[in-house]
Design a protein around this motif. Sequence first.
Motif, PDB file in Angstrom:
ATOM      1  N   ILE A  83      41.245  36.030 -39.927  1.00 38.98           N
ATOM      2  CA  ILE A  83      40.530  37.140 -40.572  1.00 38.98           C
ATOM      3  C   ILE A  83      39.077  36.758 -40.788  1.00 38.98           C
ATOM      4  N   THR A  84      38.852  35.585 -41.341  1.00 35.69           N
ATOM      5  CA  THR A  84      37.488  35.140 -41.615  1.00 35.69           C
ATOM      6  C   THR A  84      36.674  35.038 -40.337  1.00 35.69           C
ATOM      7  N   GLU A  85      37.273  34.485 -39.302  1.00 36.30           N
ATOM      8  CA  GLU A  85      36.581  34.335 -38.015  1.00 36.30           C
ATOM      9  C   GLU A  85      36.231  35.704 -37.414  1.00 36.30           C
ATOM     10  N   GLU A  86      37.176  36.620 -37.425  1.00 36.21           N
ATOM     11  CA  GLU A  86      36.934  37.950 -36.855  1.00 36.21           C
ATOM     12  C   GLU A  86      35.877  38.718 -37.641  1.00 36.21           C
ATOM     13  N   LEU A  87      35.886  38.584 -38.960  1.00 35.99           N
ATOM     14  CA  LEU A  87      34.881  39.278 -39.779  1.00 35.99           C
ATOM     15  C   LEU A  87      33.484  38.688 -39.594  1.00 35.99           C
ATOM     16  N   GLN A  88      33.414  37.393 -39.297  1.00 36.19           N
ATOM     17  CA  GLN A  88      32.115  36.790 -39.003  1.00 36.19           C
ATOM     18  C   GLN A  88      31.557  37.363 -37.709  1.00 36.19           C
ATOM     19  N   LYS A  89      32.418  37.558 -36.705  1.00 34.73           N
ATOM     20  CA  LYS A  89      31.987  38.121 -35.427  1.00 34.73           C
ATOM     21  C   LYS A  89      31.554  39.576 -35.594  1.00 34.73           C
ATOM     22  N   SER A  90      32.355  40.342 -36.306  1.00 33.19           N
ATOM     23  CA  SER A  90      32.094  41.766 -36.451  1.00 33.19           C
ATOM     24  C   SER A  90      32.807  42.274 -37.691  1.00 33.19           C
ATOM     25  N   PRO A  91      32.084  42.715 -38.666  1.00 33.70           N
ATOM     26  CA  PRO A  91      30.712  43.205 -38.714  1.00 33.70           C
ATOM     27  C   PRO A  91      29.688  42.200 -39.240  1.00 33.70           C
ATOM     28  N   GLY A  92      29.982  40.909 -39.180  1.00 34.40           N
ATOM     29  CA  GLY A  92      28.998  39.910 -39.598  1.00 34.40           C
ATOM     30  C   GLY A  92      29.103  39.522 -41.065  1.00 34.40           C
ATOM     31  N   ILE A  93      30.328  39.364 -41.557  1.00 33.93           N
ATOM     32  CA  ILE A  93      30.545  38.963 -42.948  1.00 33.93           C
ATOM     33  C   ILE A  93      30.752  37.455 -42.964  1.00 33.93           C
ATOM     34  N   SER A  94      29.990  36.742 -43.776  1.00 25.66           N
ATOM     35  CA  SER A  94      30.129  35.287 -43.829  1.00 25.66           C
ATOM     36  C   SER A  94      31.439  34.910 -44.516  1.00 25.66           C
ATOM     37  N   ALA A  95      31.943  33.735 -44.180  1.00 30.51           N
ATOM     38  CA  ALA A  95      33.208  33.251 -44.744  1.00 30.51           C
ATOM     39  C   ALA A  95      33.173  33.222 -46.266  1.00 30.51           C
ATOM     40  N   GLU A  96      32.029  32.905 -46.831  1.00 37.78           N
ATOM     41  CA  GLU A  96      31.897  32.823 -48.284  1.00 37.78           C
ATOM     42  C   GLU A  96      32.051  34.180 -48.961  1.00 37.78           C
ATOM     43  N   ASP A  97      31.939  35.241 -48.207  1.00 33.83           N
ATOM     44  CA  ASP A  97      32.047  36.598 -48.754  1.00 33.83           C
ATOM     45  C   ASP A  97      33.421  37.223 -48.534  1.00 33.83           C
ATOM     46  N   VAL A  98      34.393  36.427 -48.104  1.00 32.53           N
ATOM     47  CA  VAL A  98      35.726  36.959 -47.829  1.00 32.53           C
ATOM     48  C   VAL A  98      36.734  36.320 -48.793  1.00 32.53           C
ATOM     49  N   PHE A  99      37.428  37.175 -49.540  1.00 28.81           N
ATOM     50  CA  PHE A  99      38.469  36.746 -50.476  1.00 28.81           C
ATOM     51  C   PHE A  99      39.760  37.436 -50.047  1.00 28.81           C
ATOM     52  N   ILE A 100      40.802  36.650 -49.764  1.00 24.00           N
ATOM     53  CA  ILE A 100      42.054  37.192 -49.231  1.00 24.00           C
ATOM     54  C   ILE A 100      43.214  36.769 -50.126  1.00 24.00           C
ATOM     55  N   ILE A 101      44.109  37.703 -50.365  1.00 25.96           N
ATOM     56  CA  ILE A 101      45.354  37.371 -51.066  1.00 25.96           C
ATOM     57  C   ILE A 101      46.513  38.030 -50.332  1.00 25.96           C
ATOM     58  N   LEU A 102      47.598  37.264 -50.183  1.00 25.81           N
ATOM     59  CA  LEU A 102      48.820  37.784 -49.568  1.00 25.81           C
ATOM     60  C   LEU A 102      49.859  38.023 -50.661  1.00 25.81           C
ATOM     61  N   GLN A 103      50.554  39.125 -50.548  1.00 21.80           N
ATOM     62  CA  GLN A 103      51.651  39.461 -51.449  1.00 21.80           C
ATOM     63  C   GLN A 103      52.901  39.580 -50.594  1.00 21.80           C
ATOM     64  N   GLU A 104      54.025  39.028 -51.063  1.00 22.57           N
ATOM     65  CA  GLU A 104      55.269  39.090 -50.309  1.00 22.57           C
ATOM     66  C   GLU A 104      56.423  39.527 -51.217  1.00 22.57           C
TER      67      GLU A 104
END
Length: 118
Positions: A83-104
Amino acid sequence: MPLVRIEILKGKDSGYKKKLLDSVHKALVLSLGIEDWDRFQRLYELEEENFERSFKSERFTIIEITLFPGRTKEQKAALFHSITEELQKSPGISAEDVFIILQEPPNENWGLAGRQRN
């Protein structure tokens, strides 16, 4: 059937939002092997006063993904990375700006077509 909820600051154009949604979905397909058609995403745009956060970047993004249980720790790590890698490519969101949580939630907490999932 991952359910994706994305929260961003209000004010991004439709192209940015489409790239954001597409990149998260692509990461799910690549890292977890979900089917391309299996796409359930919601994008919430918040006013500045309703999005309190430690990071003040205009591109700060929170991603919550609800999944059926059963993924390994390694699969989850791959998803975070993808997710972080794809968002860096497009639309250009840096890794530091991505917060992810998984719920199961357990299978018995899922209702599909009026039936409880086994």
